[in-house]
Scaffold this motif. Sequence first.
Motif, PDB file in Angstrom:
ATOM      1  N   GLY A   1     -59.243 -57.331  20.065  1.00 29.01           N
ATOM      2  CA  GLY A   1     -59.346 -55.878  20.053  1.00 29.01           C
ATOM      3  C   GLY A   1     -60.384 -55.381  19.065  1.00 29.01           C
ATOM      4  O   GLY A   1     -61.107 -54.415  19.340  1.00 29.01           O
ATOM      5  N   MET A   2     -60.494 -56.038  17.922  1.00 27.71           N
ATOM      6  CA  MET A   2     -61.485 -55.634  16.918  1.00 27.71           C
ATOM      7  C   MET A   2     -62.896 -55.797  17.472  1.00 27.71           C
ATOM      8  O   MET A   2     -63.756 -54.942  17.268  1.00 27.71           O
ATOM      9  CB  MET A   2     -61.310 -56.449  15.636  1.00 27.71           C
ATOM     10  N   ALA A   3     -63.144 -56.883  18.196  1.00 22.68           N
ATOM     11  CA  ALA A   3     -64.476 -57.096  18.792  1.00 22.68           C
ATOM     12  C   ALA A   3     -64.775 -56.012  19.819  1.00 22.68           C
ATOM     13  O   ALA A   3     -65.899 -55.499  19.877  1.00 22.68           O
ATOM     14  CB  ALA A   3     -64.557 -58.479  19.430  1.00 22.68           C
TER      15      ALA A   3
ATOM     16  N   TRP B   1     -51.087 -54.071  -4.216  1.00 23.71           N
ATOM     17  CA  TRP B   1     -50.815 -54.471  -5.601  1.00 23.71           C
ATOM     18  C   TRP B   1     -50.900 -53.264  -6.538  1.00 23.71           C
ATOM     19  O   TRP B   1     -50.074 -53.101  -7.427  1.00 23.71           O
ATOM     20  CB  TRP B   1     -51.813 -55.557  -6.012  1.00 23.71           C
ATOM     21  N   LEU B   2     -51.916 -52.402  -6.317  1.00 20.70           N
ATOM     22  CA  LEU B   2     -52.164 -51.292  -7.235  1.00 20.70           C
ATOM     23  C   LEU B   2     -51.420 -50.001  -6.894  1.00 20.70           C
ATOM     24  O   LEU B   2     -51.071 -49.233  -7.787  1.00 20.70           O
ATOM     25  CB  LEU B   2     -53.668 -50.988  -7.289  1.00 20.70           C
ATOM     26  N   VAL B   3     -51.205 -49.726  -5.607  1.00 19.72           N
ATOM     27  CA  VAL B   3     -50.689 -48.426  -5.205  1.00 19.72           C
ATOM     28  C   VAL B   3     -49.255 -48.518  -4.671  1.00 19.72           C
ATOM     29  O   VAL B   3     -48.339 -47.924  -5.234  1.00 19.72           O
ATOM     30  CB  VAL B   3     -51.609 -47.763  -4.156  1.00 19.72           C
ATOM     31  N   SER B   4     -49.097 -49.243  -3.564  1.00 28.10           N
ATOM     32  CA  SER B   4     -47.778 -49.312  -2.933  1.00 28.10           C
ATOM     33  C   SER B   4     -47.694 -50.574  -2.089  1.00 28.10           C
ATOM     34  O   SER B   4     -48.653 -50.923  -1.395  1.00 28.10           O
ATOM     35  CB  SER B   4     -47.564 -48.088  -2.036  1.00 28.10           C
ATOM     36  N   PRO B   5     -46.545 -51.232  -2.105  1.00 27.47           N
ATOM     37  CA  PRO B   5     -46.401 -52.433  -1.274  1.00 27.47           C
ATOM     38  C   PRO B   5     -46.518 -52.141   0.226  1.00 27.47           C
ATOM     39  O   PRO B   5     -46.739 -53.043   1.019  1.00 27.47           O
ATOM     40  CB  PRO B   5     -45.006 -52.969  -1.621  1.00 27.47           C
ATOM     41  N   TRP B   6     -46.413 -50.879   0.613  1.00 25.83           N
ATOM     42  CA  TRP B   6     -46.564 -50.525   2.020  1.00 25.83           C
ATOM     43  C   TRP B   6     -47.968 -50.850   2.535  1.00 25.83           C
ATOM     44  O   TRP B   6     -48.163 -51.059   3.732  1.00 25.83           O
ATOM     45  CB  TRP B   6     -46.250 -49.041   2.246  1.00 25.83           C
ATOM     46  N   PHE B   7     -48.946 -50.880   1.644  1.00 26.27           N
ATOM     47  CA  PHE B   7     -50.309 -51.208   2.068  1.00 26.27           C
ATOM     48  C   PHE B   7     -50.449 -52.673   2.487  1.00 26.27           C
ATOM     49  O   PHE B   7     -51.447 -53.057   3.083  1.00 26.27           O
ATOM     50  CB  PHE B   7     -51.321 -50.879   0.965  1.00 26.27           C
ATOM     51  N   LEU B   8     -49.441 -53.492   2.189  1.00 28.43           N
ATOM     52  CA  LEU B   8     -49.473 -54.892   2.630  1.00 28.43           C
ATOM     53  C   LEU B   8     -49.360 -55.005   4.153  1.00 28.43           C
ATOM     54  O   LEU B   8     -49.620 -56.065   4.719  1.00 28.43           O
ATOM     55  CB  LEU B   8     -48.372 -55.691   1.938  1.00 28.43           C
ATOM     56  N   ALA B   9     -49.013 -53.896   4.798  1.00 23.70           N
ATOM     57  CA  ALA B   9     -48.987 -53.889   6.266  1.00 23.70           C
ATOM     58  C   ALA B   9     -50.395 -54.075   6.831  1.00 23.70           C
ATOM     59  O   ALA B   9     -50.563 -54.611   7.928  1.00 23.70           O
ATOM     60  CB  ALA B   9     -48.370 -52.581   6.772  1.00 23.70           C
ATOM     61  N   LEU B  10     -51.413 -53.654   6.084  1.00 27.80           N
ATOM     62  CA  LEU B  10     -52.796 -53.777   6.558  1.00 27.80           C
ATOM     63  C   LEU B  10     -53.214 -55.238   6.730  1.00 27.80           C
ATOM     64  O   LEU B  10     -53.679 -55.624   7.813  1.00 27.80           O
ATOM     65  CB  LEU B  10     -53.731 -53.022   5.606  1.00 27.80           C
ATOM     66  N   PRO B  11     -53.044 -56.118   5.713  1.00 24.69           N
ATOM     67  CA  PRO B  11     -53.380 -57.528   5.959  1.00 24.69           C
ATOM     68  C   PRO B  11     -52.457 -58.180   6.990  1.00 24.69           C
ATOM     69  O   PRO B  11     -52.888 -59.072   7.723  1.00 24.69           O
ATOM     70  CB  PRO B  11     -53.270 -58.192   4.594  1.00 24.69           C
ATOM     71  N   ALA B  12     -51.212 -57.728   7.066  1.00 25.23           N
ATOM     72  CA  ALA B  12     -50.315 -58.269   8.094  1.00 25.23           C
ATOM     73  C   ALA B  12     -50.825 -57.917   9.487  1.00 25.23           C
ATOM     74  O   ALA B  12     -50.831 -58.750  10.398  1.00 25.23           O
ATOM     75  CB  ALA B  12     -48.895 -57.735   7.883  1.00 25.23           C
ATOM     76  N   PHE B  13     -51.286 -56.679   9.656  1.00 26.53           N
ATOM     77  CA  PHE B  13     -51.847 -56.234  10.929  1.00 26.53           C
ATOM     78  C   PHE B  13     -53.095 -57.047  11.270  1.00 26.53           C
ATOM     79  O   PHE B  13     -53.279 -57.480  12.410  1.00 26.53           O
ATOM     80  CB  PHE B  13     -52.168 -54.738  10.848  1.00 26.53           C
ATOM     81  N   ALA B  14     -53.965 -57.269  10.269  1.00 24.73           N
ATOM     82  CA  ALA B  14     -55.190 -58.049  10.489  1.00 24.73           C
ATOM     83  C   ALA B  14     -54.841 -59.486  10.896  1.00 24.73           C
ATOM     84  O   ALA B  14     -55.439 -60.050  11.818  1.00 24.73           O
ATOM     85  CB  ALA B  14     -56.054 -58.040   9.238  1.00 24.73           C
TER      86      ALA B  14
ATOM     87  N   GLY C   1     -53.630 -59.551  14.430  1.00 29.71           N
ATOM     88  CA  GLY C   1     -54.759 -59.407  15.350  1.00 29.71           C
ATOM     89  C   GLY C   1     -55.508 -60.715  15.538  1.00 29.71           C
ATOM     90  O   GLY C   1     -55.897 -61.066  16.656  1.00 29.71           O
ATOM     91  N   LEU C   2     -55.716 -61.447  14.442  1.00 26.29           N
ATOM     92  CA  LEU C   2     -56.376 -62.753  14.543  1.00 26.29           C
ATOM     93  C   LEU C   2     -55.543 -63.736  15.354  1.00 26.29           C
ATOM     94  O   LEU C   2     -56.078 -64.515  16.150  1.00 26.29           O
ATOM     95  CB  LEU C   2     -56.654 -63.319  13.151  1.00 26.29           C
ATOM     96  N   LEU C   3     -54.237 -63.704  15.150  1.00 26.78           N
ATOM     97  CA  LEU C   3     -53.343 -64.585  15.901  1.00 26.78           C
ATOM     98  C   LEU C   3     -53.414 -64.284  17.393  1.00 26.78           C
ATOM     99  O   LEU C   3     -53.565 -65.189  18.217  1.00 26.78           O
ATOM    100  CB  LEU C   3     -51.905 -64.443  15.389  1.00 26.78           C
ATOM    101  N   VAL C   4     -53.338 -63.007  17.748  1.00 30.97           N
ATOM    102  CA  VAL C   4     -53.425 -62.608  19.161  1.00 30.97           C
ATOM    103  C   VAL C   4     -54.777 -63.029  19.746  1.00 30.97           C
ATOM    104  O   VAL C   4     -54.852 -63.563  20.859  1.00 30.97           O
ATOM    105  CB  VAL C   4     -53.198 -61.086  19.318  1.00 30.97           C
ATOM    106  N   ALA C   5     -55.855 -62.804  18.990  1.00 31.50           N
ATOM    107  CA  ALA C   5     -57.191 -63.181  19.472  1.00 31.50           C
ATOM    108  C   ALA C   5     -57.285 -64.684  19.706  1.00 31.50           C
ATOM    109  O   ALA C   5     -57.856 -65.131  20.711  1.00 31.50           O
ATOM    110  CB  ALA C   5     -58.256 -62.728  18.478  1.00 31.50           C
TER     111      ALA C   5
END
Length: 174
Positions: free
Chosen positions: A158-160, A131-144, A147-151
């Motif tokens: 993988g996080m565990a 929201w503050l810097v760049s929309p590219w950072f929205l990849a981080l919650p998408a990745f998270a 990861g939850l979906l795969v788990a």
Amino acid sequence: MAEFIDPATLKRRLDDGTAMLIDIREADEFARERIPGARHVPLSAWERRDIAAEAGLLVVLTCRSGDRTRSHAQRLRMRCPTGMAVLDGGIEAWKRAGLPVTRDARAPLELMRQVQIAVGAMILAGLGLGWLVSPWFLALPAFAGAGLLVAGVTGFCGMARLLAAMPWNRRRPS
């Protein structure tokens, strides 16, 4: 259907030696908080061993809230030929009844709580930066989220695995 036992009745039976308490939580949970005198046999080890109590002892199983023991009661009963019961409400009910627990504040948080904290921080940081810097950072919650979906689908987190390898989660030599 599982037989349930309330905390006060279990306390009396433990005190008079007619019950044996087994905590089925994993090692990280058991290390942080447990009912005094409970034996530790994690759910992940139940396929490899049978639990036999001394004659006349009621085997009582517990976890944090009672949900794990309740949902696995049928499978656990097959490994406990002497019969068993479930602590109704688990350790949380035991504590609400004002009964003692052994705590080790130096033990790390349970691994799944660490995963929840890390994933939550990733999502909030990604949204904030997106929201503050760049929309590219929205990849981080998408990745998270991925990861939850795969788990959830595969049972592999993988996080565990990553957090389990961190220095604060390694066993200290005694």
